[in-house]
Design an enzyme around this catalytic site. Structure first.
Site, PDB file in Angstrom:
ATOM      1  N   GLU A 127      -4.334 -15.347   8.833  1.00  0.00           N
ATOM      2  CA  GLU A 127      -4.583 -14.211   7.927  1.00  0.00           C
ATOM      3  C   GLU A 127      -3.497 -13.135   7.957  1.00  0.00           C
ATOM      4  O   GLU A 127      -3.790 -11.945   8.088  1.00  0.00           O
ATOM      5  CB  GLU A 127      -5.963 -13.593   8.234  1.00  0.00           C
ATOM      6  CG  GLU A 127      -7.090 -14.610   8.119  1.00  0.00           C
ATOM      7  CD  GLU A 127      -8.490 -14.023   8.340  1.00  0.00           C
ATOM      8  OE1 GLU A 127      -8.604 -12.857   8.740  1.00  0.00           O
ATOM      9  OE2 GLU A 127      -9.470 -14.754   8.098  1.00  0.00           O
ATOM     10  N   ASN A 168      -2.900 -20.408   8.788  1.00  0.00           N
ATOM     11  CA  ASN A 168      -4.261 -20.483   8.250  1.00  0.00           C
ATOM     12  C   ASN A 168      -4.618 -19.192   7.513  1.00  0.00           C
ATOM     13  O   ASN A 168      -4.326 -18.096   8.003  1.00  0.00           O
ATOM     14  CB  ASN A 168      -5.225 -20.671   9.437  1.00  0.00           C
ATOM     15  CG  ASN A 168      -6.636 -21.058   9.057  1.00  0.00           C
ATOM     16  OD1 ASN A 168      -6.850 -22.003   8.306  1.00  0.00           O
ATOM     17  ND2 ASN A 168      -7.610 -20.311   9.581  1.00  0.00           N
ATOM     18  N   HIS A 204     -13.673 -20.084   2.372  1.00  0.00           N
ATOM     19  CA  HIS A 204     -14.968 -19.381   2.346  1.00  0.00           C
ATOM     20  C   HIS A 204     -15.240 -19.062   0.880  1.00  0.00           C
ATOM     21  O   HIS A 204     -14.654 -18.136   0.317  1.00  0.00           O
ATOM     22  CB  HIS A 204     -14.909 -18.104   3.186  1.00  0.00           C
ATOM     23  CG  HIS A 204     -14.690 -18.370   4.637  1.00  0.00           C
ATOM     24  ND1 HIS A 204     -15.641 -19.003   5.407  1.00  0.00           N
ATOM     25  CD2 HIS A 204     -13.646 -18.105   5.457  1.00  0.00           C
ATOM     26  CE1 HIS A 204     -15.197 -19.107   6.651  1.00  0.00           C
ATOM     27  NE2 HIS A 204     -13.981 -18.576   6.705  1.00  0.00           N
ATOM     28  N   GLU A 232     -12.299 -23.880   7.234  1.00  0.00           N
ATOM     29  CA  GLU A 232     -13.481 -23.036   7.515  1.00  0.00           C
ATOM     30  C   GLU A 232     -14.456 -23.065   6.340  1.00  0.00           C
ATOM     31  O   GLU A 232     -15.081 -22.052   6.001  1.00  0.00           O
ATOM     32  CB  GLU A 232     -13.066 -21.593   7.811  1.00  0.00           C
ATOM     33  CG  GLU A 232     -12.066 -21.472   8.945  1.00  0.00           C
ATOM     34  CD  GLU A 232     -11.718 -20.032   9.317  1.00  0.00           C
ATOM     35  OE1 GLU A 232     -12.423 -19.091   8.885  1.00  0.00           O
ATOM     36  OE2 GLU A 232     -10.723 -19.853  10.039  1.00  0.00           O
ATOM     37  N   ASP A 234     -17.239 -22.974   3.769  1.00  0.00           N
ATOM     38  CA  ASP A 234     -18.652 -22.675   3.522  1.00  0.00           C
ATOM     39  C   ASP A 234     -18.762 -22.155   2.089  1.00  0.00           C
ATOM     40  O   ASP A 234     -17.781 -21.675   1.522  1.00  0.00           O
ATOM     41  CB  ASP A 234     -19.301 -21.746   4.568  1.00  0.00           C
ATOM     42  CG  ASP A 234     -18.579 -20.436   4.800  1.00  0.00           C
ATOM     43  OD1 ASP A 234     -17.716 -20.054   3.986  1.00  0.00           O
ATOM     44  OD2 ASP A 234     -18.891 -19.762   5.803  1.00  0.00           O
TER      45      ASP A 234
HETATM   46  C1  XIL Z   1     -15.847 -15.330  12.384  1.00  0.00           C
HETATM   47  C2  XIL Z   1     -16.942 -15.909  13.247  1.00  0.00           C
HETATM   48  O1  XIL Z   1     -17.596 -16.925  12.526  1.00  0.00           O
HETATM   49  C3  XIL Z   1     -17.931 -14.832  13.650  1.00  0.00           C
HETATM   50  O2  XIL Z   1     -18.847 -15.328  14.612  1.00  0.00           O
HETATM   51  C4  XIL Z   1     -17.182 -13.622  14.241  1.00  0.00           C
HETATM   52  O3  XIL Z   1     -18.097 -12.590  14.491  1.00  0.00           O
HETATM   53  C5  XIL Z   1     -16.099 -13.149  13.303  1.00  0.00           C
HETATM   54  O4  XIL Z   1     -15.221 -14.233  13.005  1.00  0.00           O
HETATM   55  N1  XIL Z   1     -11.885 -16.154   9.272  1.00  0.00           N
HETATM   56  C6  XIL Z   1     -11.592 -16.724  10.487  1.00  0.00           C
HETATM   57  C7  XIL Z   1     -12.665 -16.925  11.489  1.00  0.00           C
HETATM   58  O5  XIL Z   1     -10.450 -17.167  10.704  1.00  0.00           O
HETATM   59  O6  XIL Z   1     -12.198 -16.802  12.810  1.00  0.00           O
HETATM   60  C8  XIL Z   1     -13.815 -15.982  11.263  1.00  0.00           C
HETATM   61  O7  XIL Z   1     -14.854 -16.334  12.163  1.00  0.00           O
HETATM   62  C9  XIL Z   1     -14.272 -16.030   9.817  1.00  0.00           C
HETATM   63  C10 XIL Z   1     -13.169 -15.624   8.888  1.00  0.00           C
END
Ligand code: XIL
Length: 299
Positions: A127, A168, A204, A232, A234
């Site tokens: 990020e 990422n 996401h 990641e 969802d």
């Molecule tokens: C999130 C986790 O799922 C949570 O449990 C935590 O509180 C915050 O981080 N991008 C990412 C992940 O790269 O590491 C994040 O994970 C979600 C967004």
């Protein structure tokens, strides 16, 4: 095939989930992980604030529990993450210049070294771009300049030469200003021999995500000579709309030869980080959702 992992393996891919150490005592959670998935990403346990809460004091225990369970079952492990602007311990933000540089380098060396040879892919930097495609202006960027990213990749390569090294990020779900900023960085890295092997697309997604250039975006990165991974995933919403989005992401990955695997950001809706949503493949009782069936069919 009757599981996500076995279905993905038919085309040589992995299907992973983010797993949290705190739920390992719950048998339905562990059973679903073991049955369905062939890869794991520790959800928080490898982040800087967990793994090095004080300078040069390392806490590998929580992630070790996940890594050893995964490896005993032949799963691959994604390492997440060395350099990120969140979940970073307070002591780091007090550092400047060469001291900050040394702390980042030591962090990568110690953490990569601890799991050397056991990590399939590392999210080396997470990020680091703004939505408009410029560098995120966080304190490491401001104090060390653009070079911190390539320095992190060079350090990681030396520390664990067999791990694939990924950049990422999120909101990179198509050809847009942010993904283009990252694309330009990766192209520059490849042209100058900076060691980068893969790009992670967090994905996401909202219920009505526009995925019209999702596959083309993956493909343009692959054409630079890096692997791409959905890291990641969802999806907001529910029912057939959610299932259709999951199906589209799955089909896009399968259509790109260098898309080597998909990771969903959790197992069950009960424990999603998106607290008010039900964005995963299993409901709160570990029942398979419509989205699960859509993914299994598409793999
Ligand atoms: C999130 C986790 O799922 C949570 O449990 C935590 O509180 C915050 O981080 N991008 C990412 C992940 O790269 O590491 C994040 O994970 C979600 C967004």
């Amino acid at each position: 095939a009757s599981t996500l992992g076995a279905a993905a393996a038919q085309s040589g891919r992995y299907y992973g989930a983010a797993i949290a150490q705190g739920h390992l005592g719950e048998s339905a959670y562990v059973n679903t992980w073991n049955t369905e998935f062939t890869s794991v990403t520790p959800e928080n346990e490898m982040k800087w604030d967990t793994v090095e809460p004080s300078r040069n004091q390392f806490n590998f225990g929580p992630a070790d529990q996940i890594v050893s369970r995964a490896r005993s079952r032949g799963m691959s492990v994604r390492g997440h993450t060395f350099v990120w602007y969140q979940q970073i311990p307070g002591w780091v933000s007090g550092l400047n210049g060469n001291d900050l540089r040394a702390a980042i380098s030591n962090h990568i060396n110690q953490v990569a070294g601890h799991w050397k040879g056991q990590i399939h892919s590392w999210d080396v930097v997470n990020e680091a771009f703004e939505e408009n495609g410029t560098r995120r202006q966080w304190f490491v960027q401001q104090r060390l300049g653009d070079g911190y990213i390539e320095e992190a990749f060079r350090t990681a390569r030396a520390a664990d030469p067999n791990a694939k090294l990924c950049y990422n990020d999120y909101n990179t779900d198509g050809v847009n200003a942010k993904s283009t900023g990252i694309y330009n960085m990766v192209r520059d890295f490849k042209s100058r021999g900076v060691p980068i092997d893969c790009v992670g697309f967090q994905s996401h997604l909202g219920s009505g995500a526009n995925l019209s250039s999702y596959q083309a975006n993956l493909q343009r990165f692959a054409d630079l000579g890096v692997d791409v991974q959905i890291t990641e995933l969802d999806v907001g919403g529910s029912g057939s709309g959610q299932a259709a989005t999951y199906r589209a992401v799955t089909q896009a990955c399968l259509a790109v030869t260098r898309c080597t695997g998909i990771t969903v950001w959790g197992v069950t809706d009960k424990y999603s980080w998106r607290s008010s949503a039900t964005p995963l493949l299993f409901d709160g009782n570990y029942n398979k959702k419509q989205a699960y069936t859509a993914v299994l069919d598409a793999l």
